[in-house]
Design a protein around this motif. Structure first.
Motif, PDB file in Angstrom:
ATOM      1  N   GLY A  86       1.327  -1.358   0.119  1.00  0.00           N
ATOM      2  CA  GLY A  86       0.379  -0.053  -0.058  1.00  0.00           C
ATOM      3  C   GLY A  86       0.836   1.690   0.349  1.00  0.00           C
ATOM      4  N   ASP A  87       2.406   1.194   0.481  1.00  0.00           N
ATOM      5  CA  ASP A  87       2.790   2.403   0.985  1.00  0.00           C
ATOM      6  C   ASP A  87       3.292   2.827  -1.094  1.00  0.00           C
ATOM      7  OD1 ASP A  87       2.682   2.734   3.295  1.00  0.00           O
ATOM      8  OD2 ASP A  87       4.117   1.825   3.894  1.00  0.00           O
ATOM      9  N   PHE A  88       4.210   1.638  -1.317  1.00  0.00           N
ATOM     10  CA  PHE A  88       4.741   1.636  -2.787  1.00  0.00           C
ATOM     11  C   PHE A  88       3.133   2.443  -3.826  1.00  0.00           C
ATOM     12  CE2 PHE A  88       6.730  -1.514  -0.983  1.00  0.00           C
ATOM     13  CZ  PHE A  88       8.994  -1.201  -1.296  1.00  0.00           C
ATOM     14  N   LEU A  89       2.317   2.171  -3.610  1.00  0.00           N
ATOM     15  CA  LEU A  89       1.119   2.170  -3.807  1.00  0.00           C
ATOM     16  C   LEU A  89       0.787   4.069  -4.067  1.00  0.00           C
ATOM     17  CD1 LEU A  89      -1.616  -1.037  -4.332  1.00  0.00           C
ATOM     18  CD2 LEU A  89      -0.192  -0.380  -6.448  1.00  0.00           C
ATOM     19  N   ARG A  90       0.114   3.848  -3.164  1.00  0.00           N
ATOM     20  CA  ARG A  90       0.405   5.418  -2.531  1.00  0.00           C
ATOM     21  C   ARG A  90       1.437   6.622  -3.323  1.00  0.00           C
ATOM     22  NH1 ARG A  90      -0.586   4.186   2.459  1.00  0.00           N
ATOM     23  NH2 ARG A  90      -2.102   3.117   1.966  1.00  0.00           N
ATOM     24  N   ARG A  91       2.186   5.746  -2.660  1.00  0.00           N
ATOM     25  CA  ARG A  91       3.599   6.846  -2.835  1.00  0.00           C
ATOM     26  C   ARG A  91       3.410   7.254  -4.846  1.00  0.00           C
ATOM     27  NH1 ARG A  91       7.113   3.960   0.223  1.00  0.00           N
ATOM     28  NH2 ARG A  91       8.477   3.142  -1.337  1.00  0.00           N
ATOM     29  N   ALA A  92       3.074   5.969  -5.199  1.00  0.00           N
ATOM     30  CA  ALA A  92       3.298   5.880  -6.771  1.00  0.00           C
ATOM     31  C   ALA A  92       1.394   6.773  -7.254  1.00  0.00           C
ATOM     32  CB  ALA A  92       2.830   4.194  -6.865  1.00  0.00           C
ATOM     33  N   GLY A  93       1.000   7.245  -6.642  1.00  0.00           N
ATOM     34  CA  GLY A  93      -0.049   8.005  -6.736  1.00  0.00           C
ATOM     35  C   GLY A  93      -1.365   7.047  -6.856  1.00  0.00           C
ATOM     36  N   PHE A  94      -1.271   6.250  -7.047  1.00  0.00           N
ATOM     37  CA  PHE A  94      -2.437   4.976  -6.916  1.00  0.00           C
ATOM     38  C   PHE A  94      -3.551   5.840  -6.182  1.00  0.00           C
ATOM     39  CE2 PHE A  94      -0.128   2.947 -10.020  1.00  0.00           C
ATOM     40  CZ  PHE A  94      -0.737   2.266 -11.020  1.00  0.00           C
ATOM     41  N   THR A  95      -4.845   5.823  -6.194  1.00  0.00           N
ATOM     42  CA  THR A  95      -5.628   5.881  -4.775  1.00  0.00           C
ATOM     43  C   THR A  95      -7.103   4.519  -5.075  1.00  0.00           C
ATOM     44  OG1 THR A  95      -7.736   6.552  -6.800  1.00  0.00           O
ATOM     45  CG2 THR A  95      -6.158   8.190  -5.909  1.00  0.00           C
ATOM     46  N   ASN A  96      -7.969   4.537  -4.395  1.00  0.00           N
ATOM     47  CA  ASN A  96      -8.667   3.854  -3.701  1.00  0.00           C
ATOM     48  C   ASN A  96      -8.182   2.695  -3.275  1.00  0.00           C
ATOM     49  OD1 ASN A  96     -10.816   5.512  -4.035  1.00  0.00           O
ATOM     50  ND2 ASN A  96     -10.819   5.229  -6.428  1.00  0.00           N
ATOM     51  N   ILE A  97      -6.924   2.174  -2.726  1.00  0.00           N
ATOM     52  CA  ILE A  97      -6.005   1.991  -2.064  1.00  0.00           C
ATOM     53  C   ILE A  97      -7.065   0.523  -1.519  1.00  0.00           C
ATOM     54  CG2 ILE A  97      -3.899   0.865  -1.398  1.00  0.00           C
ATOM     55  CD1 ILE A  97      -2.805   3.785  -2.035  1.00  0.00           C
ATOM     56  N   THR A  98      -6.637  -0.394  -1.561  1.00  0.00           N
ATOM     57  CA  THR A  98      -7.645  -1.518  -0.661  1.00  0.00           C
ATOM     58  C   THR A  98      -7.036  -2.648  -0.512  1.00  0.00           C
ATOM     59  OG1 THR A  98      -9.565  -1.053  -1.336  1.00  0.00           O
ATOM     60  CG2 THR A  98      -9.594  -2.966  -0.104  1.00  0.00           C
ATOM     61  N   CYS A  99      -6.814  -3.571   1.059  1.00  0.00           N
ATOM     62  CA  CYS A  99      -6.069  -4.615   1.281  1.00  0.00           C
ATOM     63  C   CYS A  99      -7.107  -5.878   1.859  1.00  0.00           C
ATOM     64  CB  CYS A  99      -4.904  -4.424   2.204  1.00  0.00           C
ATOM     65  SG  CYS A  99      -4.340  -5.528   2.313  1.00  0.00           S
ATOM     66  N   ILE A 100      -6.695  -6.955   1.646  1.00  0.00           N
ATOM     67  CA  ILE A 100      -7.372  -7.955   2.010  1.00  0.00           C
ATOM     68  C   ILE A 100      -6.647  -8.539   2.898  1.00  0.00           C
ATOM     69  CG2 ILE A 100      -9.493  -9.400   2.209  1.00  0.00           C
ATOM     70  CD1 ILE A 100     -10.562  -7.723  -0.217  1.00  0.00           C
TER      71      ILE A 100
END
Length: 159
Positions: free
Chosen positions: A63-77
């Protein structure tokens, strides 16, 4: 792990998904001891693989990588995946059997890394035997988490 919003394989608004297990054995009911052989072996694997620049804990921080890359609606199951045939549920018992088989079969793939870490062939054989024996013990209710990460590439902003 590199993520780029300039990636032409993902349109704005498109979704990415990452699936990966986190192999640290866990237990909720006290049947696994603190010095459990599977847990000790995974800790050894973490040390060995870190020598080669690999982080076996990486899946927990996608999630941290996705956030830094600018992705949104990040979800972890996170889903529990049993190791072994101890579950009462028929489907989970089959999943546990497959996880057990995968763990057993992966032991041989670590030979070169363990040798480079200074472990003799005899020590590797002893570890493998202990791990296989432990995997067959259905009195120990081990599981690990399987992570499913989802994220969305942002829509292009209007000028």
């Amino acid at each position: 792990m590199k993520c780029s919003l300039q990636n032409s394989h993902l349109k704005p608004g498109g979704w990415v998904e990452f699936q990966d297990p986190y192999g640290m054995p866990l237990c909720d009911d006290g049947t696994m001891s603190e010095d459990d052989v599977m847990k000790k072996f995974y800790e050894l694997c973490i040390a060995v693989m870190s020598k080669y620049g690999m982080n076996l804990d990486l899946v927990t921080g996608v999630g941290d990588f996705l956030r830094r890359a600018g992705f949104t609606n990040i979800t972890c199951i996170k889903k529990k995946l049993p190791i072994g045939t101890w579950p009462k549920d028929k489907t989970l018992r089959l999943v546990g059997l497959l996880a057990k088989e995968a763990a057993e079969q992966s032991l041989g793939s670590l030979g070169k890394a363990l040798s480079n870490f200074g472990m003799s062939q005899a020590e590797q054989t002893v570890w493998a035997a202990k791990v296989k024996e432990s995997l067959g013990d259905n009195k120990i209710h081990r599981y690990y988490f399987y992570y499913f990460w989802y994220a969305q590439k942002p829509e292009k902003k209007a000028n």
